[in-house]
Design a protein around this motif. Sequence first.
Motif, PDB file in Angstrom:
ATOM      1  N   LEU A   9       0.803  -1.206   0.000  1.00 36.52           N
ATOM      2  CA  LEU A   9       0.000   0.000   0.000  1.00 36.52           C
ATOM      3  C   LEU A   9       0.848   1.274   0.000  1.00 36.52           C
ATOM      4  O   LEU A   9       0.346   2.355  -0.317  1.00 36.52           O
ATOM      5  CB  LEU A   9      -0.937  -0.013   1.211  1.00 36.52           C
ATOM      6  CG  LEU A   9      -2.041   1.024   1.239  1.00 36.52           C
ATOM      7  CD1 LEU A   9      -3.387   0.379   1.533  1.00 36.52           C
ATOM      8  CD2 LEU A   9      -1.761   2.080   2.303  1.00 36.52           C
ATOM      9  N   ILE A  12       0.764   2.811  -3.355  1.00 37.17           N
ATOM     10  CA  ILE A  12      -0.598   3.276  -3.647  1.00 37.17           C
ATOM     11  C   ILE A  12      -0.840   4.613  -2.960  1.00 37.17           C
ATOM     12  O   ILE A  12      -1.383   5.553  -3.554  1.00 37.17           O
ATOM     13  CB  ILE A  12      -1.634   2.231  -3.193  1.00 37.17           C
ATOM     14  CG1 ILE A  12      -1.422   0.901  -3.922  1.00 37.17           C
ATOM     15  CG2 ILE A  12      -3.055   2.742  -3.422  1.00 37.17           C
ATOM     16  CD1 ILE A  12      -2.326  -0.226  -3.424  1.00 37.17           C
ATOM     17  N   ILE A 127      -8.712   4.294   0.436  1.00 37.46           N
ATOM     18  CA  ILE A 127      -7.870   3.101   0.323  1.00 37.46           C
ATOM     19  C   ILE A 127      -8.265   2.135   1.440  1.00 37.46           C
ATOM     20  O   ILE A 127      -8.376   2.541   2.600  1.00 37.46           O
ATOM     21  CB  ILE A 127      -6.369   3.425   0.481  1.00 37.46           C
ATOM     22  CG1 ILE A 127      -5.919   4.506  -0.497  1.00 37.46           C
ATOM     23  CG2 ILE A 127      -5.540   2.163   0.287  1.00 37.46           C
ATOM     24  CD1 ILE A 127      -4.466   4.941  -0.307  1.00 37.46           C
ATOM     25  N   THR A 128      -8.470   0.878   1.085  1.00 35.24           N
ATOM     26  CA  THR A 128      -8.710  -0.152   2.090  1.00 35.24           C
ATOM     27  C   THR A 128      -7.403  -0.878   2.380  1.00 35.24           C
ATOM     28  O   THR A 128      -6.722  -1.338   1.459  1.00 35.24           O
ATOM     29  CB  THR A 128      -9.753  -1.171   1.603  1.00 35.24           C
ATOM     30  OG1 THR A 128     -10.989  -0.499   1.364  1.00 35.24           O
ATOM     31  CG2 THR A 128      -9.982  -2.258   2.659  1.00 35.24           C
ATOM     32  N   ARG A 130      -5.522  -4.022   4.488  1.00 35.46           N
ATOM     33  CA  ARG A 130      -5.812  -5.324   5.094  1.00 35.46           C
ATOM     34  C   ARG A 130      -4.569  -5.819   5.831  1.00 35.46           C
ATOM     35  O   ARG A 130      -3.490  -5.255   5.676  1.00 35.46           O
ATOM     36  CB  ARG A 130      -6.235  -6.314   4.000  1.00 35.46           C
ATOM     37  CG  ARG A 130      -7.481  -5.838   3.238  1.00 35.46           C
ATOM     38  CD  ARG A 130      -7.807  -6.753   2.069  1.00 35.46           C
ATOM     39  NE  ARG A 130      -9.030  -6.319   1.401  1.00 35.46           N
ATOM     40  CZ  ARG A 130      -9.080  -5.442   0.394  1.00 35.46           C
ATOM     41  NH1 ARG A 130      -7.954  -4.908  -0.074  1.00 35.46           N
ATOM     42  NH2 ARG A 130     -10.228  -5.098  -0.163  1.00 35.46           N
ATOM     43  N   ARG A 327      -6.486 -10.148  -2.537  1.00 39.57           N
ATOM     44  CA  ARG A 327      -7.061  -8.802  -2.433  1.00 39.57           C
ATOM     45  C   ARG A 327      -5.968  -7.750  -2.298  1.00 39.57           C
ATOM     46  O   ARG A 327      -6.028  -6.678  -2.907  1.00 39.57           O
ATOM     47  CB  ARG A 327      -8.010  -8.735  -1.235  1.00 39.57           C
ATOM     48  CG  ARG A 327      -9.376  -9.356  -1.504  1.00 39.57           C
ATOM     49  CD  ARG A 327     -10.187  -9.485  -0.242  1.00 39.57           C
ATOM     50  NE  ARG A 327     -11.600  -9.712  -0.535  1.00 39.57           N
ATOM     51  CZ  ARG A 327     -12.478 -10.221   0.314  1.00 39.57           C
ATOM     52  NH1 ARG A 327     -12.083 -10.557   1.542  1.00 39.57           N
ATOM     53  NH2 ARG A 327     -13.731 -10.383  -0.037  1.00 39.57           N
ATOM     54  N   VAL A 328      -4.951  -8.050  -1.483  1.00 31.68           N
ATOM     55  CA  VAL A 328      -3.838  -7.117  -1.319  1.00 31.68           C
ATOM     56  C   VAL A 328      -3.109  -6.915  -2.650  1.00 31.68           C
ATOM     57  O   VAL A 328      -2.801  -5.780  -3.047  1.00 31.68           O
ATOM     58  CB  VAL A 328      -2.859  -7.626  -0.241  1.00 31.68           C
ATOM     59  CG1 VAL A 328      -1.602  -6.752  -0.182  1.00 31.68           C
ATOM     60  CG2 VAL A 328      -3.537  -7.649   1.131  1.00 31.68           C
ATOM     61  N   GLN A 331      -5.301  -5.094  -5.432  1.00 34.34           N
ATOM     62  CA  GLN A 331      -5.487  -3.667  -5.172  1.00 34.34           C
ATOM     63  C   GLN A 331      -4.385  -2.838  -5.829  1.00 34.34           C
ATOM     64  O   GLN A 331      -4.641  -1.753  -6.361  1.00 34.34           O
ATOM     65  CB  GLN A 331      -5.514  -3.421  -3.668  1.00 34.34           C
ATOM     66  CG  GLN A 331      -5.798  -1.989  -3.264  1.00 34.34           C
ATOM     67  CD  GLN A 331      -5.825  -1.815  -1.760  1.00 34.34           C
ATOM     68  OE1 GLN A 331      -5.242  -2.602  -1.016  1.00 34.34           O
ATOM     69  NE2 GLN A 331      -6.516  -0.799  -1.287  1.00 34.34           N
ATOM     70  N   SER A 332      -3.156  -3.347  -5.817  1.00 31.15           N
ATOM     71  CA  SER A 332      -2.041  -2.605  -6.400  1.00 31.15           C
ATOM     72  C   SER A 332      -2.089  -2.605  -7.922  1.00 31.15           C
ATOM     73  O   SER A 332      -1.359  -1.836  -8.567  1.00 31.15           O
ATOM     74  CB  SER A 332      -0.708  -3.202  -5.928  1.00 31.15           C
ATOM     75  OG  SER A 332      -0.485  -4.476  -6.502  1.00 31.15           O
ATOM     76  N   ASP A 334      -5.020  -2.106  -9.563  1.00 32.73           N
ATOM     77  CA  ASP A 334      -6.333  -1.525  -9.878  1.00 32.73           C
ATOM     78  C   ASP A 334      -7.343  -2.628 -10.184  1.00 32.73           C
ATOM     79  O   ASP A 334      -8.122  -2.540 -11.140  1.00 32.73           O
ATOM     80  CB  ASP A 334      -6.253  -0.557 -11.067  1.00 32.73           C
ATOM     81  CG  ASP A 334      -5.830   0.832 -10.644  1.00 32.73           C
ATOM     82  OD1 ASP A 334      -6.059   1.186  -9.472  1.00 32.73           O
ATOM     83  OD2 ASP A 334      -5.269   1.564 -11.473  1.00 32.73           O
ATOM     84  N   CYS A 336     -10.087  -5.913  -8.555  1.00 30.13           N
ATOM     85  CA  CYS A 336     -10.944  -6.402  -7.478  1.00 30.13           C
ATOM     86  C   CYS A 336     -11.043  -7.918  -7.583  1.00 30.13           C
ATOM     87  O   CYS A 336     -10.806  -8.501  -8.651  1.00 30.13           O
ATOM     88  CB  CYS A 336     -12.335  -5.783  -7.558  1.00 30.13           C
ATOM     89  SG  CYS A 336     -12.359  -3.998  -7.283  1.00 30.13           S
ATOM     90  N   ASN A 424       2.386  -9.417  -5.864  1.00 37.45           N
ATOM     91  CA  ASN A 424       1.557  -8.577  -6.719  1.00 37.45           C
ATOM     92  C   ASN A 424       2.222  -8.337  -8.085  1.00 37.45           C
ATOM     93  O   ASN A 424       3.368  -8.665  -8.298  1.00 37.45           O
ATOM     94  CB  ASN A 424       1.284  -7.233  -6.038  1.00 37.45           C
ATOM     95  CG  ASN A 424       2.550  -6.453  -5.742  1.00 37.45           C
ATOM     96  OD1 ASN A 424       3.539  -7.012  -5.266  1.00 37.45           O
ATOM     97  ND2 ASN A 424       2.526  -5.175  -5.989  1.00 37.45           N
TER      98      ASN A 424
END
Length: 424
Positions: A9, A12, A127-128, A130, A327-328, A331-332, A334, A336, A424
């Motif tokens: 994150l 991000i 931003i979420t 986790r 999910r992590v 997210q990086s 873009d 879902c 990622n």
Amino acid sequence: MKDYKPRILDTILTSKLEGKGAILIEGPKWCGKTTTALQQAKSVLRMDNPLEKEQNLRLSKLNPLRLLNGDTPRLIDEWQIAPTLWDTIRYEVDQRGEMGQFILTGSAVPPDTKEITHSGTGRFSWITMRPMSLYESGESTGEVSLRALFDGNLNVDGVNTLDLDKLAFLVCRGGWPQAIGLNREPALQQAFDYFDAVVKSDINRADGVNKNPERVKRIMKSYARNQGTQIANTVIAKDIESNESLLINEDTVQSYIEALKKIFVVEDMPAWNPNLRSKTAIRTSDTRYYVDPSIASASLGIGPEDLINDLSTFGLFFETLCVRDLRVYAQSLDGCVYHYRDSSNLECDTVIHLRNGCYGLIEIKLGGNDLINEGAKNLIKLKDKIDTSKMKSPSFLMVLIGVGSYAYRREDGVLVVPIGCLKN
């Protein structure tokens, strides 16, 4: 103090600060929101500081601009304690006309939003965050990159260093930064402490309503037993009645689960709706997941040895770990993460769908040739159902495994990748 472990994150957040006046980082307690924000903040206001909390609350009503003074980006930690700050920050962003002014962090949705009059659209970015993925905590080698797969580099290669015992430990320890690097027993204890905090106090912060701790425990236990399924609240109520000897109605189950969502303890997965060649009906119910597998193990009071002795349960909990990591990683990019299931009961555990329309299909299996073959067969069957005249072909098909020595590409094109090799 522990050295800071870089988070996915981080980049991000850097990017978001360049394009918006204020950034809101949301996520469960203990997942590292404040620590990550502090890496880029130049000043900080801690709203939950017990020595200053009452004074800050008074100022938030009488002179909120005073609380926003400081070098930028200014971190407002646990901002939801004083919801009036939201509109003040929005106003100040407009007045300053500059990007990267504020970082807000919060582990709960404000229980009372009456004092918030503006959505923040155009000024805020969300931003979420986790718990840590295995790559962030150093337990994945990162030899297989999701980004590279979406770029067309499908000749995967990697060596998995995780065996069944280590994997069971990682499921029960979870991705809590505070647990990383601790000895075995203290590390495992972190999830139980988290569970106790949710039951005794944190869940009440969601809506300001005191909840029965025993009911919270029973609902969380049932949720743990039903991870990875699309069961209705009525079924959860019946499950509690049969397993916990407690009568509870559907409305109570719903209210408690909504509270758990507001404090980011559970994060259900929406259904994916592709264009299909056939008229097969797609099931649209969300799949139930905790934000981290360790919450499930703590809810049931079990540890790594219990998972080793019950591989069926282990498989479900491993799936939750993989969903957390995917999910992590997504997210990086873009992207879902979704699930797929249709009326013929063809399922796909996870679909990573990017904003540009690219997507990858992933089945999750603990390991073993039979399960890998089953997963590959399902993926190919789903691929053949997709109408590629109306949408892109999948970028890749993957069976994501826990136990297995190597990452490789099968003759049918399906990738077999250990979670201990992914990043990622």
